[in-house]
Design an enzyme around this catalytic site. Structure first.
Site, PDB file in Angstrom:
ATOM      1  N   SER A   9       0.928  -1.168  -0.071  1.00  0.00           N
ATOM      2  CA  SER A   9       0.001  -0.104  -0.019  1.00  0.00           C
ATOM      3  C   SER A   9       0.839   1.247  -0.090  1.00  0.00           C
ATOM      4  O   SER A   9       1.598   1.299   1.163  1.00  0.00           O
ATOM      5  CB  SER A   9      -0.834   0.061   1.200  1.00  0.00           C
ATOM      6  OG  SER A   9      -1.414   1.327   1.418  1.00  0.00           O
ATOM      7  N   HIS A  34      -0.964  -1.242  -4.385  1.00  0.00           N
ATOM      8  CA  HIS A  34      -2.327  -0.975  -3.633  1.00  0.00           C
ATOM      9  C   HIS A  34      -2.496   0.542  -3.616  1.00  0.00           C
ATOM     10  O   HIS A  34      -1.616   1.251  -2.763  1.00  0.00           O
ATOM     11  CB  HIS A  34      -2.465  -1.675  -2.462  1.00  0.00           C
ATOM     12  CG  HIS A  34      -3.721  -1.558  -1.844  1.00  0.00           C
ATOM     13  ND1 HIS A  34      -4.671  -2.444  -2.238  1.00  0.00           N
ATOM     14  CD2 HIS A  34      -4.218  -0.901  -0.906  1.00  0.00           C
ATOM     15  CE1 HIS A  34      -6.009  -2.052  -1.752  1.00  0.00           C
ATOM     16  NE2 HIS A  34      -5.405  -1.263  -0.705  1.00  0.00           N
ATOM     17  N   ASP A  36      -4.723   3.268  -1.996  1.00  0.00           N
ATOM     18  CA  ASP A  36      -5.485   3.825  -1.035  1.00  0.00           C
ATOM     19  C   ASP A  36      -6.071   5.085  -1.436  1.00  0.00           C
ATOM     20  O   ASP A  36      -5.649   6.179  -1.290  1.00  0.00           O
ATOM     21  CB  ASP A  36      -5.216   3.751   0.306  1.00  0.00           C
ATOM     22  CG  ASP A  36      -4.975   2.508   0.646  1.00  0.00           C
ATOM     23  OD1 ASP A  36      -5.932   1.458   0.763  1.00  0.00           O
ATOM     24  OD2 ASP A  36      -3.568   1.802   1.199  1.00  0.00           O
ATOM     25  N   MET A  38      -8.850   7.858  -0.298  1.00  0.00           N
ATOM     26  CA  MET A  38      -9.643   8.234   1.043  1.00  0.00           C
ATOM     27  C   MET A  38     -10.541   9.756   0.805  1.00  0.00           C
ATOM     28  O   MET A  38      -9.383  10.524   0.345  1.00  0.00           O
ATOM     29  CB  MET A  38      -9.045   8.170   2.408  1.00  0.00           C
ATOM     30  CG  MET A  38      -8.232   6.841   2.590  1.00  0.00           C
ATOM     31  SD  MET A  38      -7.430   6.772   4.170  1.00  0.00           S
ATOM     32  CE  MET A  38      -6.614   5.075   3.773  1.00  0.00           C
ATOM     33  N   HIS A  68      -8.142   1.154  -4.349  1.00  0.00           N
ATOM     34  CA  HIS A  68      -9.446   0.728  -3.150  1.00  0.00           C
ATOM     35  C   HIS A  68      -9.969   2.217  -2.797  1.00  0.00           C
ATOM     36  O   HIS A  68      -9.333   2.847  -2.279  1.00  0.00           O
ATOM     37  CB  HIS A  68      -8.512   0.052  -2.020  1.00  0.00           C
ATOM     38  CG  HIS A  68      -9.520   0.118  -0.775  1.00  0.00           C
ATOM     39  ND1 HIS A  68      -8.876  -0.275   0.373  1.00  0.00           N
ATOM     40  CD2 HIS A  68     -10.886   0.010  -0.570  1.00  0.00           C
ATOM     41  CE1 HIS A  68     -10.087  -0.293   1.331  1.00  0.00           C
ATOM     42  NE2 HIS A  68     -11.120  -0.301   0.619  1.00  0.00           N
ATOM     43  N   MET A  70     -12.244   4.333  -0.771  1.00  0.00           N
ATOM     44  CA  MET A  70     -12.885   4.634   0.398  1.00  0.00           C
ATOM     45  C   MET A  70     -13.422   5.906   0.373  1.00  0.00           C
ATOM     46  O   MET A  70     -12.974   6.782   1.009  1.00  0.00           O
ATOM     47  CB  MET A  70     -11.846   4.483   1.569  1.00  0.00           C
ATOM     48  CG  MET A  70     -11.672   3.050   1.808  1.00  0.00           C
ATOM     49  SD  MET A  70      -9.742   2.946   2.768  1.00  0.00           S
ATOM     50  CE  MET A  70      -8.587   3.088   1.369  1.00  0.00           C
ATOM     51  N   MET A 139     -11.443  -6.120   4.994  1.00  0.00           N
ATOM     52  CA  MET A 139     -10.527  -5.223   5.795  1.00  0.00           C
ATOM     53  C   MET A 139     -10.504  -5.911   7.343  1.00  0.00           C
ATOM     54  O   MET A 139     -11.225  -6.094   7.795  1.00  0.00           O
ATOM     55  CB  MET A 139     -11.264  -4.114   5.868  1.00  0.00           C
ATOM     56  CG  MET A 139     -11.492  -3.177   4.661  1.00  0.00           C
ATOM     57  SD  MET A 139      -9.897  -2.781   4.107  1.00  0.00           S
ATOM     58  CE  MET A 139      -9.322  -1.479   5.358  1.00  0.00           C
ATOM     59  N   PHE A 145      -6.968   4.600   8.254  1.00  0.00           N
ATOM     60  CA  PHE A 145      -5.621   5.125   8.655  1.00  0.00           C
ATOM     61  C   PHE A 145      -4.843   3.673   8.199  1.00  0.00           C
ATOM     62  O   PHE A 145      -5.016   2.852   8.354  1.00  0.00           O
ATOM     63  CB  PHE A 145      -5.834   5.303   9.917  1.00  0.00           C
ATOM     64  CG  PHE A 145      -6.441   6.372  10.462  1.00  0.00           C
ATOM     65  CD1 PHE A 145      -5.866   7.939  10.423  1.00  0.00           C
ATOM     66  CD2 PHE A 145      -7.608   6.511  10.876  1.00  0.00           C
ATOM     67  CE1 PHE A 145      -6.561   9.041  10.555  1.00  0.00           C
ATOM     68  CE2 PHE A 145      -8.668   7.523  11.308  1.00  0.00           C
ATOM     69  CZ  PHE A 145      -8.121   8.782  11.141  1.00  0.00           C
ATOM     70  N   GLY A 146      -3.354   4.234   7.942  1.00  0.00           N
ATOM     71  CA  GLY A 146      -2.271   3.124   7.931  1.00  0.00           C
ATOM     72  C   GLY A 146      -1.848   2.771   9.236  1.00  0.00           C
ATOM     73  O   GLY A 146      -2.212   3.551  10.258  1.00  0.00           O
ATOM     74  N   GLY A 147      -1.088   1.595   9.547  1.00  0.00           N
ATOM     75  CA  GLY A 147      -0.271   1.584  10.583  1.00  0.00           C
ATOM     76  C   GLY A 147      -1.214   0.759  11.863  1.00  0.00           C
ATOM     77  O   GLY A 147      -0.740   0.786  12.892  1.00  0.00           O
ATOM     78  N   ASP A 177      -6.639  -6.755   3.950  1.00  0.00           N
ATOM     79  CA  ASP A 177      -5.843  -5.446   4.201  1.00  0.00           C
ATOM     80  C   ASP A 177      -6.279  -4.933   5.500  1.00  0.00           C
ATOM     81  O   ASP A 177      -7.224  -4.782   6.088  1.00  0.00           O
ATOM     82  CB  ASP A 177      -6.137  -4.328   2.862  1.00  0.00           C
ATOM     83  CG  ASP A 177      -5.865  -3.011   3.075  1.00  0.00           C
ATOM     84  OD1 ASP A 177      -4.977  -2.790   4.036  1.00  0.00           O
ATOM     85  OD2 ASP A 177      -6.191  -2.279   2.379  1.00  0.00           O
ATOM     86  N   GLY A 178      -5.021  -4.709   6.171  1.00  0.00           N
ATOM     87  CA  GLY A 178      -5.043  -4.209   7.430  1.00  0.00           C
ATOM     88  C   GLY A 178      -3.927  -4.884   8.482  1.00  0.00           C
ATOM     89  O   GLY A 178      -4.428  -5.928   8.916  1.00  0.00           O
ATOM     90  N   GLY A 179      -3.079  -4.387   8.752  1.00  0.00           N
ATOM     91  CA  GLY A 179      -2.049  -4.819  10.027  1.00  0.00           C
ATOM     92  C   GLY A 179      -1.362  -6.441   9.410  1.00  0.00           C
ATOM     93  O   GLY A 179      -1.201  -6.999  10.207  1.00  0.00           O
ATOM     94  N   GLY A 199       1.367  -2.329   4.021  1.00  0.00           N
ATOM     95  CA  GLY A 199       1.763  -0.684   3.761  1.00  0.00           C
ATOM     96  C   GLY A 199       2.931  -0.566   4.831  1.00  0.00           C
ATOM     97  O   GLY A 199       4.117  -0.685   4.523  1.00  0.00           O
ATOM     98  N   SER A 200       2.831  -0.101   5.916  1.00  0.00           N
ATOM     99  CA  SER A 200       3.843   0.275   6.836  1.00  0.00           C
ATOM    100  C   SER A 200       4.803  -1.192   7.136  1.00  0.00           C
ATOM    101  O   SER A 200       6.026  -0.876   7.230  1.00  0.00           O
ATOM    102  CB  SER A 200       3.337   0.729   8.196  1.00  0.00           C
ATOM    103  OG  SER A 200       2.482  -0.172   8.842  1.00  0.00           O
TER     104      SER A 200
END
Length: 222
Positions: A9, A34, A36, A38, A68, A70, A139, A145-147, A177-179, A199-200
């Protein structure tokens, strides 16, 4: 499964040198980009639009760009991202008044289509449109938010979506997607995912090649 896809991401990339960052992560072994989007309306953050997608294509990025959305409403942005070079466009059913119409708009724009399930979105939204989808995105955090940390209850949802896809017989990818980290990606794959957004966990690493190798090694054990 041998065709695992890792999609970094770019939300976590250094935007001051985004083209370099994306090229670097693709050289390091990433499969997709990816993207994002928003709108500070559907989610509490504001990120990037079609111009940035077009700029990456002008930079020479050839990899699939996984957009994606959002955003709310959705439909006005679909043709703009298609024209800018998106390969696949995913959206949230809560953000569209007419989910089937939005799916058909994405298809008519020449892109593959995905539907996104937030942590509290029920699987029932998939049933009327599953045959039209190329991807379902689960999700594993709340969008915006990222991270964020992976929500453990997401594992059961991923399993349930995998069963729904398998029973349908359609060749639909299951993205999460997420963590996502090297520590949990194997469990997510075992639950049924084949496409992973990180991402992070990637862009915070000093060596993208080494970090992506960690992801691949963990997937090899799943």
């Amino acid at each position: 499964m041998s065709d695992y896809v890792i999609a970094p991401s770019i939300l976590s990339a250094n935007f001051a040198r985004l083209g370099e960052e994306v090229n670097a992560v693709l050289r390091a072994g990433a499969d997709w980009v990816h993207f994002d989007v928003m709108d500070n309306h559907y989610v509490p953050n504001l990120t990037i639009g079609p111009m940035v997608c077009a700029a990456l294509r002008k930079e020479g990025i050839k990899a699939p760009i996984d957009v994606h959305l959002m955003v709310e409403p959705v439909d006005a942005l679909v043709p703009l991202f298609a024209k800018a070079g998106a390969s696949l466009i995913s959206f949230h059913p809560e953000a569209s008044r007419h989910v089937h119409r939005t799916i058909m708009l994405i298809k008519e724009s020449g892109c593959k289509v995905g539907l996104v399930l937030n942590p509290a979105t029920p699987l029932t939204v998939l049933e009327p449109v599953l045959s039209l989808l190329d991807l379902v995105l689960v999700m594993s955090v709340n969008p915006g938010f990222g991270g964020q940390s992976f929500i453990p209850e997401s594992i059961n949802k991923i399993k349930a979506v995998r069963a729904l896809i398998d029973n349908s017989g359609y060749p639909i990818r299951l993205e999460v997607d997420g963590g996502i980290t090297p520590d949990n990606i194997a469990a997510v794959a075992i639950a049924g995912a084949d496409t992973f957004v990180a991402g992070s966990a990637i862009f915070s690493a000093p060596d993208y090649t080494a970090r992506l190798a960690e992801f691949r090694q963990a997937l090899a054990k799943s």
